[in-house]
Design an enzyme around this catalytic site. Structure first.
Site, mmCIF file in Angstrom:
data_model
loop_
_atom_site.group_PDB
_atom_site.id
_atom_site.type_symbol
_atom_site.label_atom_id
_atom_site.label_comp_id
_atom_site.label_asym_id
_atom_site.label_seq_id
_atom_site.Cartn_x
_atom_site.Cartn_y
_atom_site.Cartn_z
ATOM 1 N N CYS A 6 -6.797 21.647 -32.086
ATOM 2 C CA CYS A 6 -7.091 23.018 -32.515
ATOM 3 C C CYS A 6 -8.136 23.625 -31.580
ATOM 4 O O CYS A 6 -9.252 23.099 -31.457
ATOM 5 C CB CYS A 6 -7.595 23.018 -33.960
ATOM 6 S SG CYS A 6 -8.187 24.639 -34.474
ATOM 7 N N GLY A 95 0.230 38.757 -37.782
ATOM 8 C CA GLY A 95 0.097 38.482 -36.351
ATOM 9 C C GLY A 95 -0.923 37.409 -36.027
ATOM 10 O O GLY A 95 -1.456 37.372 -34.917
ATOM 11 N N HIS A 102 -10.351 32.671 -38.825
ATOM 12 C CA HIS A 102 -11.358 33.384 -38.022
ATOM 13 C C HIS A 102 -11.398 34.827 -38.471
ATOM 14 O O HIS A 102 -10.387 35.393 -38.888
ATOM 15 C CB HIS A 102 -11.049 33.291 -36.522
ATOM 16 C CG HIS A 102 -9.656 33.708 -36.143
ATOM 17 N ND1 HIS A 102 -8.566 32.879 -36.322
ATOM 18 C CD2 HIS A 102 -9.171 34.850 -35.601
ATOM 19 C CE1 HIS A 102 -7.480 33.507 -35.904
ATOM 20 N NE2 HIS A 102 -7.808 34.712 -35.471
HETATM 21 P P1 5GP Z 1 -5.382 36.259 -34.232
HETATM 22 O O1 5GP Z 1 -4.224 37.026 -33.641
HETATM 23 O O2 5GP Z 1 -5.007 34.813 -34.519
HETATM 24 O O3 5GP Z 1 -5.995 36.948 -35.399
HETATM 25 O O4 5GP Z 1 -6.511 36.272 -33.129
HETATM 26 C C1 5GP Z 1 -6.710 35.247 -32.227
HETATM 27 C C2 5GP Z 1 -7.715 35.749 -31.239
HETATM 28 O O5 5GP Z 1 -8.241 34.654 -30.540
HETATM 29 C C3 5GP Z 1 -7.144 36.726 -30.185
HETATM 30 O O6 5GP Z 1 -7.846 37.956 -30.252
HETATM 31 C C4 5GP Z 1 -7.347 35.979 -28.862
HETATM 32 O O7 5GP Z 1 -7.730 36.864 -27.826
HETATM 33 C C5 5GP Z 1 -8.460 35.001 -29.201
HETATM 34 N N1 5GP Z 1 -8.436 33.738 -28.477
HETATM 35 C C6 5GP Z 1 -7.362 32.920 -28.299
HETATM 36 N N2 5GP Z 1 -7.715 31.814 -27.624
HETATM 37 C C7 5GP Z 1 -9.047 31.928 -27.376
HETATM 38 C C8 5GP Z 1 -9.989 31.091 -26.723
HETATM 39 O O8 5GP Z 1 -9.689 30.004 -26.227
HETATM 40 N N3 5GP Z 1 -11.277 31.530 -26.666
HETATM 41 C C9 5GP Z 1 -11.647 32.727 -27.195
HETATM 42 N N4 5GP Z 1 -12.939 33.065 -27.077
HETATM 43 N N5 5GP Z 1 -10.793 33.536 -27.827
HETATM 44 C C10 5GP Z 1 -9.500 33.152 -27.925
HETATM 45 ZN ZN ZN Z 2 -9.381 24.100 -36.289
#
Ligand code: 5GP
Ligand code: ZN
Length: 115
Positions: A6, A95, A102
């Site tokens: 993860c 999405g 998070h």
């Molecule tokens: P979700 O679409 O799951 O709500 O948002 C995931 C977020 O995580 C996205 O805005 C993406 O840019 C960010 N993200 C994905 N991988 C990484 C990473 O390795 N490091 C950081 N800092 N952000 C990440």
């Molecule tokens: Zn995790």
């Protein structure tokens, strides 16, 4: 889920280096890799919980901790006065891309979209 599988567990474990804007026993925060606003911070529980839908009774306190960290970071980022958004995408229709709970803290510009 093995924490090694993860990406956000690995950031929380300091296995992947990412500067932390906040860090305590339960919660940490770091900047989004692909920011959608001048301030775009991700706030996560260190415990692996896949999404809002997987929260168990004993986890809800973590959400309160995250809300407190969001308030503090918004003040530090200088976005508290004008306003900001705290949101969590839950599962496919929202999405959600990273399956570790998070919250996005967004601000620094006028935010639009559906809510
Ligand atoms: P979700 O679409 O799951 O709500 O948002 C995931 C977020 O995580 C996205 O805005 C993406 O840019 C960010 N993200 C994905 N991988 C990484 C990473 O390795 N490091 C950081 N800092 N952000 C990440
Ligand atoms: Zn995790």
């Amino acid at each position: 889920m093995d924490r090694k599988d993860c990406i956000f567990c690995r950031i929380a474990d300091r296995d992947i280096p990412s500067p932390l804007l906040y860090d305590d026993e339960y919660v940490c925060a770091f900047r989004d890799l692909n920011p959608k606003a001048p301030t775009h911070i991700l706030i996560i529980p260190k415990k692996h919980v896949a999404s809002l839908a997987e929260l168990e009774e004993e986890d809800f306190e973590l959400v309160a901790r995250i809300a407190r960290v969001a308030k503090q970071l918004a003040e530090e980022e200088g976005i508290a006065e004008k306003g900001y958004r705290l949101l969590s995408n839950c599962r496919a229709d929202a999405g959600q891309e990273v399956p570790h709970l998070h919250f996005h803290l967004l601000g620094g510009r006028r935010l639009s979209d559906i809510c």
